[in-house]
Scaffold this motif. Structure first.
Motif: not given
Lengths: 245, 428
Positions: A64-70, A156-157, A168-174
């Motif tokens: 929820v934190l690191i992977v979506p941000v990265v 995430g990629l 959008i990428a962040f939230f969907i991944t999250f």
């Protein structure tokens, strides 16, 4: 150096050009520290030389934190700013771009994982000498985490490739990763057996649990690798789509 | 070096490119012109293998862009629109990254950098982050990255957009400098830049090539000269021949129009809108004949009070506007299919004449077919006047004929009808 590695290197280093990576890594590690040692009594009340708590909290934190941000910036940002055009018109194949981006992001996540190795090092072999640790579950747990990181980063990629908005990428991944991690907990309360089976099959945490117990199950290994391969392929296709759309 | 053969590209239902064909020979600096959305960037993206064409073929340096994209990209230096660069990297880091990607080793890279830094003027900014650079410097870095591997072909997409006039001049200077030993395809919608840097231009409009050839030839495309004559509506020239002969009444608009239409070589006379007390007409005359003496004689004979008379030089801009506005009209398409391409080519630039000329005629044929097809859906929003407006031609000066058109008649008192972009001029 091959184009893939050149891209990966640039991607990895670009994380440290902005404060975001530092902030995420620091906050993540601080939070992990608090949760591990103090949350609900934490490590001290467990009275066991076990890193189970670490393996319990780390996947969620990563998801929820690191992977979506990265991963959110990987291709979304390139598309938005137009640098993708510059990158792809260099003599590089599309799959090298995808792989390079992937390795760059995975590298950063692995560095964070590596940082958590300080827990067992300090606690059981280094300064504190809290007792002798069973190294089997530790190694298996980290193997599980590495596979897990590989799979989540690829997810995430994929979402970063599909959109040109980081947010959008962040939230969907999250949400997707959050759902995959929490699914194991909810699976048991799903009333339909078929759905329950599927849910527990695709949930990430159920598969990680066996790694944390020191059990390396080929099915779990192959599951994570398959997710990774699938998402990388899909990303490749999504990137290729620009040619025709 | 660059060959496009019937390139078509559709984005969903929209047709971005429609059978675009052209050729660029070794060592040429070619301006790729067109209004926004004409398909310039799309063409360039296809040539650099960023996107694929829906139909047609293209090859760069002998390599097909669909079959061997890597070979093509190795030989191209490409600067996309707005020079998208990684802002967080320093100039040196970025150029180093590009060199790595292109497989240059460090010693070659450093050697190349010496000349790039010199040509692009980057010496002062190598250590700076790209984010902190001005647009002009970003463009320089963009040019630099396109030159890192010493490519034989450069494709530059609007390298001067977003720049201030000084920076534009600088970039054009670099391009000229660089273009001495390279093939360059340069897209822009700034025509003065093309005139400064290129000997040949390809004009595209709505996805089609509408003109392709040396600049002189393109300038001469429309084959007509435009004159503007303005006479006073309420006064006559007292002391003139006509006044002495008894003409005391100011002329009516019809009188003037009829008299002007009778002049030799005048093909069309149309009234221009005026908001002061004057009759203003524009005349279309044949290229090569100057009818100003005849106009003067007419005015003297009639005793009119002449306020303005000028002959519009045909600039590249006029042709550009004429070509790119009503290009779907059948007749306009016909006019552009100039068959003398080859001859004129031979005169102007003998060494590339054969290939370019041949390519030119091919294009024209293609275009013709296209136009016939497209006639069904051709919208007739441009009227004839509009077309004639643009269709004047001359080799005199480059002057913005259209600007003057619009306000030619609300003029105050200035003279000198040959100055650029002057406020409307009138002669007493």
């Amino acid at each position: 150096m091959s184009p893939t590695l050149t891209i990966a290197k640039r991607e990895f280093r670009s994380n440290f050009d902005s404060p975001l990576a530092y902030v995420v890594i620091c906050l993540g590690l601080i939070m992990l520290g608090f949760i591990f040692f103090f949350y609900n009594g934490g490590f001290w009340q467990a009275d066991r030389a076990s890193l189970g708590q670490l393996f319990f909290w780390l996947p969620g934190g990563l998801s929820v934190l690191i992977v979506p941000v990265v991963t959110m910036r990987l291709l979304a940002e390139e598309k938005r700013s137009g640098t993708l055009e510059m990158l792809i018109t260099l003599p590089v194949r599309d799959h090298e771009v995808v792989l390079g981006k992937y390795l760059g992001a995975l590298g950063l996540v692995l560095v964070i994982l590596l940082a958590t190795l300080s827990y067992p090092l300090f606690m059981f072999w280094g300064w504190w000498h809290l007792g002798s640790l069973d190294s089997g579950p530790l190694l298996a747990g980290y193997l599980g985490l590495i596979l897990y990181a590989a799979a989540t980063v690829s997810v995430g990629l994929l979402f970063s490739t599909l959109t040109d908005s980081q947010v959008i990428a962040f939230f969907i991944t999250f949400f997707v990763l959050g759902a995959l991690v929490l699914m194991g907990n909810f699976a048991n309360s799903i009333p339909f057996p078929a759905v329950r089976t599927v849910a527990s099959f695709i949930s990430f945490d159920a598969r990680l649990a066996s790694f944390a117990r020191g059990l390396i199950n080929t099915r779990d290994v192959i599951y994570f690798l398959s997710v990774t391969a699938l998402c990388l392929m899909a990303s490749f296709r999504a990137l290729e789509r620009r040619k025709w759309a | 070096m660059i060959e496009a053969n019937g390139l078509s590209k559709r984005f969903g239902a929209a047709r971005a490119l429609d059978k675009v064909s052209f050729e660029v020979e070794r060592g040429e600096v070619v301006g790729f012109l067109g209004p926004n959305g004409a398909g310039k960037s799309t063409t360039m993206r296809i040539l650099t293998c960023f996107i694929s064409a829906t139909g047609g073929t293209a090859s760069v340096h002998g390599h097909d862009v669909f079959e061997e994209p890597l070979e093509v990209r190795k030989r191209i230096g490409y600067l996309p629109q707005r020079a998208p660069l990684y802002g967080e990297m320093s100039v040196w880091e970025y150029l180093n990254f590009v060199a790595d990607m292109r497989g240059l080793d460090q010693s070659t890279f450093k050697k190349r950098m010496k000349s790039i830094v010199e040509v692009c003027g980057l010496a002062q900014s190598l250590g700076k982050d790209i984010n902190t650079l001005s647009h002009g410097y970003r463009q320089r870095v963009g040019l630099g990255q396109a030159l890192v591997h010493d490519p034989p072909i450069l494709i530059l997409d609007e390298p001067t957009s977003d720049l201030d006039p000084n920076e534009k001049a600088e970039v054009i200077k670099y391009i000229k400098e660089i273009g001495k030993e390279r093939t360059i395809l340069l897209s822009t919608h700034n025509l003065s830049e093309v005139e400064a840097a290129c000997a040949r231009a390809i004009i595209v409009s709505k996805g089609r090539v509408v003109a392709d050839g040396p600049l002189d030839e393109i300038r001469a495309r429309s084959g007509k000269v435009r004159y503007v004559v303005t006479v006073h509506e309420q006064k006559v020239y007292e002391g003139g021949e006509g006044y002495r002969a008894g003409a005391r009444k100011p002329p009516t608009a019809t009188e003037v129009q009829e008299a002007l239409a009778k002049l030799p070589g005048v093909t069309a006379v149309s009234e221009l809108p005026t908001d002061d007390k004057a009759h203003s007409f524009q005349l279309m005359g044949a290229l090569g004949a100057d009818i100003r003496p005849e106009i003067f004689a007419l005015v003297v004979q009639k005793g009119w009070l002449l306020l303005e008379m000028r002959r519009d030089s045909q600039s590249l801009e006029d042709v550009f506007k004429a070509l790119t506005r009503g290009d779907e009209r059948r007749d306009r398409g016909r006019k552009l299919a100039v068959d003398e391409d080859e001859d004129e080519d031979l005169d102007v630039a003998p060494k590339r004449a054969v290939a370019a000329g041949a390519a030119g005629t091919d294009d024209d044929e293609d275009d013709d077919e296209d136009r016939d097809d497209a006639d069904d859906d051709a919208d007739d929003k441009d009227d004839d006047d509009d077309k004639d407006d643009e269709a004047a031609d001359d080799e005199d000066d480059d002057k913005d004929a259209d600007d003057e058109d619009d306000d030619a008649d609300d003029a105050d008192a200035d003279d000198d009808d040959d100055d650029d972009d002057e406020p409307p001029a009138k002669k007493a």
